[in-house]
Design a protein around this motif. Structure first.
Motif, mmCIF file in Angstrom:
data_model
loop_
_atom_site.group_PDB
_atom_site.id
_atom_site.type_symbol
_atom_site.label_atom_id
_atom_site.label_comp_id
_atom_site.label_asym_id
_atom_site.label_seq_id
_atom_site.Cartn_x
_atom_site.Cartn_y
_atom_site.Cartn_z
ATOM 1 N N LYS A 17 -6.550 14.755 0.047
ATOM 2 C CA LYS A 17 -5.263 14.068 -0.020
ATOM 3 C C LYS A 17 -5.227 13.159 1.211
ATOM 4 N N SER A 18 -5.268 11.840 0.989
ATOM 5 C CA SER A 18 -5.300 10.873 2.092
ATOM 6 C C SER A 18 -3.886 10.461 2.454
ATOM 7 N N ILE A 19 -3.524 10.666 3.728
ATOM 8 C CA ILE A 19 -2.177 10.380 4.208
ATOM 9 C C ILE A 19 -2.279 9.434 5.396
ATOM 10 N N LEU A 20 -1.547 8.336 5.340
ATOM 11 C CA LEU A 20 -1.538 7.376 6.437
ATOM 12 C C LEU A 20 -0.423 7.745 7.409
ATOM 13 N N VAL A 21 -0.811 7.989 8.658
ATOM 14 C CA VAL A 21 0.125 8.372 9.710
ATOM 15 C C VAL A 21 0.280 7.185 10.655
ATOM 16 N N VAL A 41 -5.385 10.447 7.583
ATOM 17 C CA VAL A 41 -5.695 11.861 7.728
ATOM 18 C C VAL A 41 -5.954 12.434 6.341
ATOM 19 N N GLY A 42 -7.106 13.058 6.168
ATOM 20 C CA GLY A 42 -7.464 13.684 4.907
ATOM 21 C C GLY A 42 -7.304 15.187 4.999
ATOM 22 N N VAL A 43 -6.460 15.743 4.130
ATOM 23 C CA VAL A 43 -6.248 17.193 4.094
ATOM 24 C C VAL A 43 -6.517 17.687 2.679
ATOM 25 N N PRO A 44 -6.838 18.965 2.526
ATOM 26 C CA PRO A 44 -7.038 19.497 1.172
ATOM 27 C C PRO A 44 -5.758 19.333 0.353
ATOM 28 N N LEU A 76 -1.022 -3.075 5.376
ATOM 29 C CA LEU A 76 -2.057 -2.873 6.382
ATOM 30 C C LEU A 76 -3.374 -2.326 5.843
ATOM 31 N N THR A 77 -3.343 -1.717 4.659
ATOM 32 C CA THR A 77 -4.598 -1.202 4.107
ATOM 33 C C THR A 77 -5.031 -1.932 2.849
ATOM 34 N N GLY A 78 -4.075 -2.554 2.157
ATOM 35 C CA GLY A 78 -4.400 -3.212 0.899
ATOM 36 C C GLY A 78 -4.401 -2.253 -0.285
ATOM 37 N N PHE A 79 -4.069 -0.980 -0.045
ATOM 38 C CA PHE A 79 -4.030 0.025 -1.105
ATOM 39 C C PHE A 79 -2.586 0.441 -1.373
ATOM 40 N N GLN A 80 -2.348 0.977 -2.571
ATOM 41 C CA GLN A 80 -1.039 1.500 -2.904
ATOM 42 C C GLN A 80 -0.931 2.956 -2.479
ATOM 43 N N VAL A 81 0.305 3.389 -2.192
ATOM 44 C CA VAL A 81 0.545 4.790 -1.866
ATOM 45 C C VAL A 81 0.029 5.634 -3.029
ATOM 46 N N GLY A 82 -0.697 6.700 -2.704
ATOM 47 C CA GLY A 82 -1.238 7.579 -3.730
ATOM 48 C C GLY A 82 -2.635 7.221 -4.179
ATOM 49 N N SER A 83 -3.168 6.110 -3.693
ATOM 50 C CA SER A 83 -4.525 5.729 -4.107
ATOM 51 C C SER A 83 -5.413 5.359 -2.922
ATOM 52 N N ILE A 84 -5.023 5.757 -1.726
ATOM 53 C CA ILE A 84 -5.788 5.395 -0.526
ATOM 54 C C ILE A 84 -7.061 6.234 -0.458
ATOM 55 N N PRO A 85 -8.212 5.596 -0.391
ATOM 56 C CA PRO A 85 -9.446 6.362 -0.206
ATOM 57 C C PRO A 85 -9.660 6.637 1.289
ATOM 58 N N PRO A 86 -10.437 7.667 1.633
ATOM 59 C CA PRO A 86 -10.712 7.943 3.049
ATOM 60 C C PRO A 86 -11.881 7.108 3.583
#
Length: 140
Positions: A17-21, A41-44, A76-86
């Motif tokens: 689960k990729s979360i942008l902090v 931050v990637g968490v299970p 800032l990432t070019g990705f949508q929430v819920g689809s960010i790769p690590p």
């Protein structure tokens, strides 16, 4: 309708689960602060992000950390929430992978598209993202 586990044939503990902090420069949070320092931050998938642990890893005050807003994520990432790769992020976005995921042989993660996931070895993920390993999750 199938759930994610049935479609991927993977346990949630093997899914990233990729979360942008966002780390603000001061204690006054302003939404959509495009100058905040960002960390992915990637968490299970079966656990929660622990911002106090992230603050400790980063050497920052917990009060200055928050989840990035939708605008920050997309701008800032070019990705949508819920689809960010690590991986594949702008170079200024460091990646922290929870120690529980780093101990796996294989993990499943986002690809940048909300309809696709990618299974890869942790070693391959390390080559793609040069992540730091830390204990940054808590039981969900």
């Amino acid at each position: 309708m199938n759930d994610v586990k049935e479609v991927l044939d993977a346990a949630p503990s093997d899914m990233v689960k990729s979360i942008l902090v966002a780390a603000d420069a001061n204690d006054h949070h302003s939404s959509d602060n495009l100058d905040a320092d960002l960390f992915l931050v990637g968490v299970p998938a079966d656990r929660k992000l622990d911002l106090a642990k992230v603050a400790n890893v980063l050497g920052r005050r917990r009060e200055r950390l928050r989840l990035a807003t939708q605008i920050e994520v997309e701008e800032l990432t070019g990705f949508q929430v819920g689809s960010i790769p690590p991986f594949g992020l702008p170079k200024k976005v460091p990646v922290i992978l929870d120690a529980l995921l780093a101990s796996k042989k294989k993990v499943w993660c986002g690809t940048g598209k909300s309809t696709e996931s990618l299974g890869l070895s942790v070693e391959d993920l390390k080559r793609l993202s040069t992540f730091t390993v830390a204990d940054v999750s808590k039981a969900g």
